[in-house]
Design a protein around this motif. Structure first.
Motif, PDB file in Angstrom:
ATOM      1  N   ARG A  33      -4.851  -7.382  27.484  1.00  0.00           N
ATOM      2  CA  ARG A  33      -3.638  -8.205  27.667  1.00  0.00           C
ATOM      3  C   ARG A  33      -2.951  -8.404  26.331  1.00  0.00           C
ATOM      4  NH1 ARG A  33      -2.923 -10.871  32.898  1.00  0.00           N
ATOM      5  NH2 ARG A  33      -1.191 -11.986  31.951  1.00  0.00           N
ATOM      6  N   PRO A  34      -1.627  -8.146  26.266  1.00  0.00           N
ATOM      7  CA  PRO A  34      -0.904  -8.486  25.037  1.00  0.00           C
ATOM      8  C   PRO A  34      -0.710  -9.996  24.967  1.00  0.00           C
ATOM      9  CG  PRO A  34       0.621  -7.629  26.709  1.00  0.00           C
ATOM     10  CD  PRO A  34      -0.748  -7.601  27.312  1.00  0.00           C
ATOM     11  N   ASP A  40       0.063 -19.738  26.845  1.00  0.00           N
ATOM     12  CA  ASP A  40      -0.161 -19.517  28.279  1.00  0.00           C
ATOM     13  C   ASP A  40      -1.443 -18.723  28.480  1.00  0.00           C
ATOM     14  OD1 ASP A  40       1.943 -20.685  29.848  1.00  0.00           O
ATOM     15  OD2 ASP A  40       3.326 -19.244  28.956  1.00  0.00           O
ATOM     16  N   VAL A  58       0.351  -8.990  19.512  1.00  0.00           N
ATOM     17  CA  VAL A  58       1.513  -8.133  19.231  1.00  0.00           C
ATOM     18  C   VAL A  58       2.545  -8.823  18.328  1.00  0.00           C
ATOM     19  CG1 VAL A  58       1.207  -6.782  21.334  1.00  0.00           C
ATOM     20  CG2 VAL A  58       2.727  -8.755  21.390  1.00  0.00           C
ATOM     21  N   MET A  83       9.704 -20.915  19.552  1.00  0.00           N
ATOM     22  CA  MET A  83      10.729 -21.816  20.098  1.00  0.00           C
ATOM     23  C   MET A  83      11.396 -22.630  18.976  1.00  0.00           C
ATOM     24  SD  MET A  83      10.907 -21.265  23.271  1.00  0.00           S
ATOM     25  CE  MET A  83       9.960 -20.571  24.622  1.00  0.00           C
ATOM     26  N   ASN A 120       7.376 -16.909  26.902  1.00  0.00           N
ATOM     27  CA  ASN A 120       7.895 -17.774  27.961  1.00  0.00           C
ATOM     28  C   ASN A 120       8.463 -16.942  29.115  1.00  0.00           C
ATOM     29  OD1 ASN A 120      10.520 -20.114  28.478  1.00  0.00           O
ATOM     30  ND2 ASN A 120       8.380 -20.607  28.753  1.00  0.00           N
ATOM     31  N   ALA A 128       9.772 -21.823  33.586  1.00  0.00           N
ATOM     32  CA  ALA A 128      10.041 -21.413  32.196  1.00  0.00           C
ATOM     33  C   ALA A 128      11.393 -21.954  31.720  1.00  0.00           C
ATOM     34  CB  ALA A 128      10.022 -19.896  32.098  1.00  0.00           C
ATOM     35  N   ARG A 166       8.211  -5.710  34.207  1.00  0.00           N
ATOM     36  CA  ARG A 166       7.476  -5.016  33.139  1.00  0.00           C
ATOM     37  C   ARG A 166       6.422  -4.084  33.734  1.00  0.00           C
ATOM     38  NH1 ARG A 166       2.782  -5.716  29.839  1.00  0.00           N
ATOM     39  NH2 ARG A 166       1.909  -7.420  31.039  1.00  0.00           N
ATOM     40  N   LEU A 199       5.930 -29.560  31.693  1.00  0.00           N
ATOM     41  CA  LEU A 199       6.755 -28.550  32.356  1.00  0.00           C
ATOM     42  C   LEU A 199       7.845 -29.254  33.159  1.00  0.00           C
ATOM     43  CD1 LEU A 199       3.930 -26.230  33.668  1.00  0.00           C
ATOM     44  CD2 LEU A 199       5.543 -25.713  31.851  1.00  0.00           C
TER      45      LEU A 199
END
Ligand SMILES: Cc1cc2nc3c(=O)[nH]c(=O)nc-3n(C[C@H](O)[C@H](O)[C@H](O)COP(=O)(O)OP(=O)(O)OC[C@H]3O[C@@H](n4cnc5c(N)ncnc54)[C@H](O)[C@@H]3O)c2cc1C
Length: 295
Positions: A33-34, A40, A58, A83, A120, A128, A166, A199
């Motif tokens: 997983r990147p 998250d 990454v 952010m 995000n 998000a 993606r 959230l």
């Protein structure tokens, strides 16, 4: 006894090139997983939702932390820009204040130092906070994979909770925002259970600008978060605003329509009925605020 099981064992790879990441994702599939900020990813790993054997960092890829503004081409924000960096970057603040406002609404200052814009969007939570702004600013997601680079409009990127356009061996490298139309104004209004660190129950981005081709003389775009399986544009409400003269009566009608376009669920943060009512209230508030700047 621990309330949560803690992080499982995993291998960490700090990737130097995008091709190296693509190769790893091709070879290891779901087992790799990147990640960038990890705010998250590691929560989901700790909670046992996902079990990657390799996490591929990454955020050190060349250019992935750059912000580039061009007066003709617009803004390119590297996927791993945090952010806080988005919210404070002089070009973002000057030309894309709506994006700065949305980035600044995410969680707390500490979290915003880790959480990235790309993370995000890739996480594809309906909640998000940068998604509604990215939708109304007509952002495009830049992906790099086995066939090189491609761009996907934000409106086509979100496919469902946690699901995006993606490909399995692709990574997001940047988000491109075209130049905003002349005289544009925008607001992001977020309702959470508290003022920091939560959230959204509902998030509404309103973006408006003069446009002679619209019968009303203006166009407005409305982006919604936390009220459907994906962040979305309230296109029927936008139609009303393009057709009918701007002002309180039209704004009330459009806000009502935006509410009808939302299809929220009940969850720990709020009921569906409350969320719907809040879409109407925040859309109306957003339209009034944007109109004040436009008029
Ligand atoms: C306490 C807390 C409060 C929070 N509050 C908010 C909030 O108010 N608003 C909000 O919107 N979010 C909130 N979040 C969620 C999270 O912080 C954000 O979504 C953040 O922007 C994710 O960025 P990241 O860099 O940490 O992503 P990461 O965790 O690194 O990655 C997120 C997902 O994207 C994938 N991914 C990462 N980088 C890439 C890449 N380059 N290409 C392809 N896939 C990639 C990962 O595999 C993972 O599935 C909160 C989280 C926590 C823990």
């Amino acid at each position: 006894m621990l309330a949560r099981p803690g992080l499982p064992r995993f291998d960490y790879v700090r990737a130097e090139t995008a091709d190296e990441v693509v190769r790893l994702l091709q070879e290891r599939g779901e087992a790799a997983r990147p990640f960038m900020g990890g705010t998250d990813l590691f929560v989901r790993m700790r909670d046992g939702v996902i079990h990657p054997q390799v996490v591929v960092d990454v955020k050190y890829l060349p250019g992935i932390r750059d912000v580039v503004y061009d007066a003709q081409a617009g803004l390119t924000v590297g996927a791993a820009v945090t952010m806080n960096e988005v919210a404070r970057h002089p070009d973002v603040v000057a030309h894309y204040p709506l994006l700065a406002e949305a980035a600044n609404s995410v969680a707390s200052y500490q979290l915003r130092n880790r959480a990235t814009l790309g993370g995000n969007l890739c996480n594809a939570s309906p909640a998000a906070d940068t998604a509604p702004a990215t939708l109304v600013l007509e952002g495009r997601i830049v992906l790099y994979g086995p066939d090189g680079e491609r761009e996907v409009p934000a409106t086509e990127f979100f496919l469902g909770p946690g699901k995006t356009a993606r490909g399995p061996a692709e990574i997001v490298t940047a988000i491109r925002y075209p130049l905003p139309p002349k005289g544009a104004a925008g607001r992001y209004l977020k309702l959470g259970r508290n003022k920091v660190g939560d959230l959204s129950i509902v998030g509404v981005a309103v973006f408006g600008f003069p446009d002679e081709t619209a019968p009303s003389g203006y166009r407005f775009r409305i982006g919604l978060a936390s009220v459907a399986p994906v962040p979305l544009r309230a296109t029927a409400a936008e139609e009303i605003l393009a057709e009918e003269p701007p002002g309180e009566e039209t704004f009330v009608k459009a806000a009502e329509e935006a509410m009808n376009e939302a299809s929220p669920i009940d969850d720990v943060r709020a009921s569906a009925a409350y969320r719907k009512a809040m879409v109407r209230a925040l859309t109306l508030r957003g339209l009034r605020a944007v109109w004040e700047q436009l008029a």
